[in-house]
Design an enzyme around this catalytic site. Structure first.
Site, short mmCIF file in Angstrom:
data_model
loop_
_atom_site.label_atom_id
_atom_site.label_comp_id
_atom_site.label_asym_id
_atom_site.label_seq_id
_atom_site.Cartn_x
_atom_site.Cartn_y
_atom_site.Cartn_z
N CYS A 172 50.94 23.20 37.85
CA CYS A 172 49.86 24.08 37.39
C CYS A 172 48.47 23.45 37.42
O CYS A 172 47.87 23.31 38.46
CB CYS A 172 50.21 24.61 36.00
N LYS A 191 54.26 17.07 33.79
CA LYS A 191 52.93 17.58 34.13
C LYS A 191 51.85 16.55 33.81
O LYS A 191 51.74 16.08 32.68
CB LYS A 191 52.69 18.88 33.35
N GLU A 204 56.23 27.94 36.86
CA GLU A 204 56.10 27.07 35.69
C GLU A 204 56.74 27.71 34.45
O GLU A 204 56.54 28.89 34.18
CB GLU A 204 54.62 26.79 35.41
#
Length: 387
Positions: A233, A196, A119
């Site tokens: 994540c 994300k 990330e």
């Protein structure tokens, strides 16, 4: 605990061979140690010279009578930053790009078809600082930005698909910043991106200072080497996030991350592995490594003293299979390249064995969650009339 290299090294300290083998079986879901991939001497020399480890494993799959194998080699890369955070952004980015180039070279020599980076790989994980400048300058156009041009060149050079998680600058919509994974095809072409979905607001993870939740759903990218998706994540803590990628047809789901030991390490080896089982696809958990120190102190809102570092990013990147097995992880303390050879046919074999898709009851849960999302939702609780 930065000096603790990882469970794999601890296993080597068990002198009783039978005990070590049984421990391995319980930890990794295979009856004997994994078959390893050959590491060419050129890669060994490259890794020693540039101080990163290389591991390669094959995950087992039964040979079928009617279908040819669908073999794919997948590499994940974990790395520390390459220059102090007080250096100029130009110096920091150039040093990281040089480091990543050598690690992609190693992955290519190991025969990797797909590579995923960690990330926000283009810089330090500065979100703890809540300082917008100079860090926001790292945000770039996902299709034609500096790092994407570099990744396009590497992908075309080695005929590989590369997933490049970056900070996106959306020039068309108010120059808004997003946490985005860019997917580059094996011809060096831009395929698409994913933003994300879930943004943390815990501890030093002050990411909503910079960007908000993504707006592009759960896209799956149909590449030369299979259908891939990216659960960035914090999304790994949300089972429905994993599930939607599976419902959209993903065969491999990557979880590029940046997370520290004090917060999440007990969860790390469980979440991606559980997602692989529940959704009958392969998962790849990737975490950065090292401790990043910043110029100014910041606080975590937990009453503890101000500090200048996030804590130790513990690496430990691994691959998990739909049958519940997984590879050993990369080190907690060292840069590394993990290459895993998989057969995508295993997905159907596991589905046929366990019947998870057949028994999923999607209409039931669809209706239940639709009701739960309404303001007038009432929980289905039956009270004991004698209590």
């Amino acid at each position: 605990m930065e000096k603790f290299v990882g469970v794999e090294h601890a296993l080597e300290e068990i002198s009783d061979e039978n005990l070590r083998r049984e421990t391995y079986r319980v930890l990794y879901g295979v009856s004997s140690p994994h078959e390893t991939l050959d590491v060419p001497q050129e890669v060994v020399a490259m890794s020693e010279q540039n101080q990163f480890e290389v591991k390669g494993f094959k995950l087992p799959c039964a040979k079928e009578q009617m279908r040819a194998p669908r073999i794919v080699r997948v590499a994940v890369i974990q790395n520390s930053i390459a220059r102090p955070t007080t250096d100029s952004l130009e110096e920091q980015y150039t040093a990281i790009e040089n480091k990543i180039e050598k690690m992609i070279d190693a992955a290519a020599l190991m025969g990797a078809n797909i590579v995923c980076l960690q990330e926000a790989w283009t810089g330090a994980f500065f979100f703890c600082t809540r300082e917008r400048y100079p860090w926001s300058e790292l945000a770039e156009d996902p299709e034609n930005g500096r790092s994407t041009q570099f990744i396009k060149g590497m992908a075309k050079k080695y005929n590989m698909v590369i997933i490049s998680p970056i900070l996106e600058r959306d020039e068309e919509h108010g120059e808004t910043i997003w946490n985005t994974a860019v997917v580059v095809g094996n011809n060096g072409n831009y395929i698409g991106k994913h933003r994300k979905n879930h943004i943390p607001r815990v501890g030093d993870f002050n990411e909503s200072t910079y960007y908000m939740e993504g707006d592009d759903g759960h896209p799956v990218f149909n590449t030369q080497f299979g259908k891939i998706a990216i659960n960035i994540c914090y999304g790994r803590h949300h089972p429905f996030n994993w599930a939607m990628f599976g419902l959209n047809g993903a065969e491999m789901v990557f979880n590029p991350s940046a997370t520290v030991g004090a917060l999440s390490e007990p969860l790390w080896g469980i979440e991606a592995r559980n997602a692989a089982i529940a959704n009958s696809y392969f998962t790849f958990a990737i975490n950065r490594v090292g401790t990043e120190t910043f110029a100014n102190e910041f606080t975590s809102g937990d009453g503890k003293p101000a500090h200048k570092d996030f804590g130790h990013f513990y690496g430990s990147s691994y691959c998990a299979s739909p049958d519940g097995s997984r590879t050993p992880a990369l080190s907690r303390t060292q840069d590394g390249v993990l290459v895993t050879e998989i057969d995508l046919n295993l997905r159907r074999q596991v589905k046929d064995k366990w019947g998870f898709s057949m028994t999923s009851r999607l209409p039931l849960y669809g209706e239940s969650y639709t009701n739960a999302s309404k303001p007038d939702f009432k929980r289905q609780i039956i009270n004991d009339p004698l209590v």
